[in-house]
Enzyme design. Structure first.
Site, PDB file in Angstrom:
ATOM      1  CG  ASP A  24      -1.358  -1.436   1.785  1.00 24.24           C
ATOM      2  OD1 ASP A  24      -1.832  -1.424   1.051  1.00 24.24           O
ATOM      3  OD2 ASP A  24      -2.195  -0.932   2.447  1.00 24.24           O
ATOM      4  CD  GLU A 203      -7.586  -5.023   4.313  1.00 24.79           C
ATOM      5  OE1 GLU A 203      -6.705  -6.173   5.174  1.00 24.79           O
ATOM      6  OE2 GLU A 203      -6.329  -4.891   2.375  1.00 24.79           O
TER       7      GLU A 203
HETATM    8  C1  FRU Z   1      -4.008  -3.616   2.252  1.00 27.76           C
HETATM    9  C2  FRU Z   1      -3.373  -3.864   4.070  1.00 27.76           C
HETATM   10  C3  FRU Z   1      -3.952  -3.167   5.175  1.00 27.76           C
HETATM   11  C4  FRU Z   1      -2.249  -3.186   6.270  1.00 27.76           C
HETATM   12  C5  FRU Z   1      -1.398  -3.355   5.197  1.00 27.76           C
HETATM   13  C6  FRU Z   1      -0.603  -5.019   5.735  1.00 27.76           C
HETATM   14  O1  FRU Z   1      -3.185  -4.265   1.541  1.00 27.76           O
HETATM   15  O2  FRU Z   1      -3.344  -5.647   4.348  1.00 27.76           O
HETATM   16  O3  FRU Z   1      -4.967  -3.221   5.358  1.00 27.76           O
HETATM   17  O4  FRU Z   1      -2.095  -2.183   6.838  1.00 27.76           O
HETATM   18  O5  FRU Z   1      -1.769  -4.176   3.612  1.00 27.76           O
HETATM   19  O6  FRU Z   1       0.868  -4.287   5.407  1.00 27.76           O
END
Ligand code: FRU
Length: 474
Positions: A24, A203
């Site tokens: 992300d 998320e």
């Molecule tokens: C989304 C996610 C988020 C989390 C991160 C962990 O892709 O699962 O919810 O904070 O990646 O790397």
């Protein structure tokens, strides 16, 4: 600086980390003339692992410079996704114009004990434009009440209420919190348990206003994994109003910001006032850990400018590449009023990186075929009967690293306009399709054996294209 063309699949105008794993985008904030991009990063491996915040900056959203890692795991956990703001009024007392990062501490040791409280929110600040960071001594600042998925805080300053608002993904809904100082938070409301798409966990949310002819429309972005329209990870959004306490949707339709398989965890920059610039991670959790790049994994999408438009009484987001990117384009072929009977071959593109703009087409069947001398081909087009755009990567190169990678992905045409226009940005191993001024967007990655240099437009009907422009990146 654009990266060199020496590694297979390394894109030219999309951000990639020099080495290691990335997911992300995090903490995107505009400060003192620079766009900061932080990102979920495992520097020591090309698969997901202990999360850090990597860091890159750009003056123009096209040329990125990677900087040293900003946030390392600590005794409270690894550093999951979150956001950053510039605290210009020094509400937190860290210093005037402190850059403050708000993120999730993921405590793996606690998770292993069977506790549900292993994700908590913490803050860190920087007084030198993100170069060095200090974690706040009283972290965490927002304690987990016992929800396993409790993460990805996105913060902004809500001027009418003179307070910070934190939007948090809490398993299958959103929880909003408010604070005067970024340190003390109280719950305002919850949203979404019975609305929107719920094929997976919620998320990476985002909340911001956009203007439609002067009228303010609030947008709530909620990323979802899995359960996307073409399988796996995807970005949905709601439109409505926000009064500083509650978000109220204006309809109950499920809306997707990008229908393709490869845009996820997308959110917007802070510090850009009315302008909303969106960036996503250009992959999908279904196969992100096994794509065939060597020294690094994953790229970000192009930065996209968001607007809002009413179509058949519903608000829809449009997204288009930022104007800074359009400025780096150099036309290599321009045609007007071309009639395509069967095929039209365009100029070859040197490295498989280009943008193709088509304007004023009728909504009839056509295919844009990108190919190379090895027989790989990517097909992008429109299916009139189904009223859908598609990207078919079944034969576009390597697919054997995943059971679900090969396939044809589709997206509805939402526009009610009689003519079609398309913008297609291709960068070695990715295609982003912006149809109808960004109303229908699809992102797809692929791994050809050599760059796709040949572009052919095919149509069985006589297809009249009013404007055609092929550009290279300069
Ligand atoms: C989304 C996610 C988020 C989390 C991160 C962990 O892709 O699962 O919810 O904070 O990646 O790397």
């Amino acid at each position: 600086e654009l990266p060199a063309h020496t590694e297979a699949y390394r894109p030219q105008f999309h951000f990639t980390p020099h080495k290691g794993w990335m997911n992300d985008p995090n903490g995107m904030v505009y400060f003192n003339g620079s766009y900061h991009l932080f990102f979920q990063h495992n520097p020591d491996s090309t698969v997901w692992g202990p999360m850090h915040w990597g860091h890159a900056v750009s003056k123009d959203l096209v040329r990125w410079k990677e900087l040293p890692i900003a946030l390392y795991p600590d005794s409270l956990g690894t550093i999951f996704s979150g956001s950053a703001v510039v605290d210009s009024a020094n509400t937190a007392g860290f210093g005037k114009n402190a850059m403050v990062a708000i993120y999730t501490n993921h405590n793996t040791a606690l998770e292993k004990t069977g506790s549900d409280k292993f994700q908590n929110q913490s803050i860190a600040y920087s007084l030198d434009a993100g170069s060095s960071w200090t974690k706040y001594k009283d972290n965490p600042i927002l304690l987990n009440p016992g929800i396993r998925d409790y993460r990805d805080p996105k913060v902004f300053w809500y001027q009418p209420g003179k307070k910070w608002i934190l939007t948090l993904a809490t398993l299958d809904h959103i929880t909003f919190y408010a604070s005067p100082d970024l340190k003390h938070w109280k719950e305002e409301s919850r949203f979404g348990k019975n609305l929107g798409a719920h094929g997976g966990v919620w998320e990476c949310p985002d909340l911001f206003p956009l203007k439609d002819n002067g009228e303010e429309v609030w947008v709530l972005i909620v990323n979802l994994n899995p359960g996307g329209p073409n399988g796996g990870s995807a970005t949905q959004y709601f439109t409505g109003s926000f009064d500083g306490h509650h978000f109220t949707p204006d309809d109950t339709h499920i809306k997707w910001l990008d229908y393709g398989p490869d845009e996820y965890a997308g959110i917007t920059w802070s510090g850009t006032s009315d302008r909303k610039i969106f960036l996503g991670w250009m992959s999908n959790w279904q196969y992100a850990n096994s794509v065939p790049t060597k020294n690094w994994r994953s790229a970000m999408t192009l930065p996209r400018e968001l607007s809002i438009k009413k179509i058949k009484d519903q608000y829809r987001i449009t997204s288009l590449p930022v104007k800074e990117f359009e400025k780096t384009l150099q036309p290599i072929q321009q045609l007007s009023n071309v009639m395509i009977k069967n095929n039209l071959d365009l100029a070859q593109v040197a490295k498989g990186t280009f943008q193709l703009d088509l304007g004023g087409l009728p909504p009839v069947d056509f295919t844009i075929e990108l190919s190379n001398t090895k027989g790989d081909k990517l097909e992008i087009g429109f299916d009139k009967k189904a009223n859908r755009y598609f990207i078919d990567r079944t034969h576009a190169g390597a697919t054997d690293f995943s059971q679900v990678f090969a396939g044809k992905h589709v997206a509805p045409r939402l526009s009610t306009s009689r003519s079609v226009n398309l913008k297609l940005a291709v960068d070695v191993a990715s295609a982003e399709l912006f149809a109808d001024n960004g109303l229908t967007v699809m992102t797809s990655i692929f791994f050809p054996r050599e760059p796709l240099r040949n572009i052919r437009i095919q149509s069985e009907n006589a297809l009249l294209i009013k404007q055609l422009k092929l550009s290279a990146i300069h």
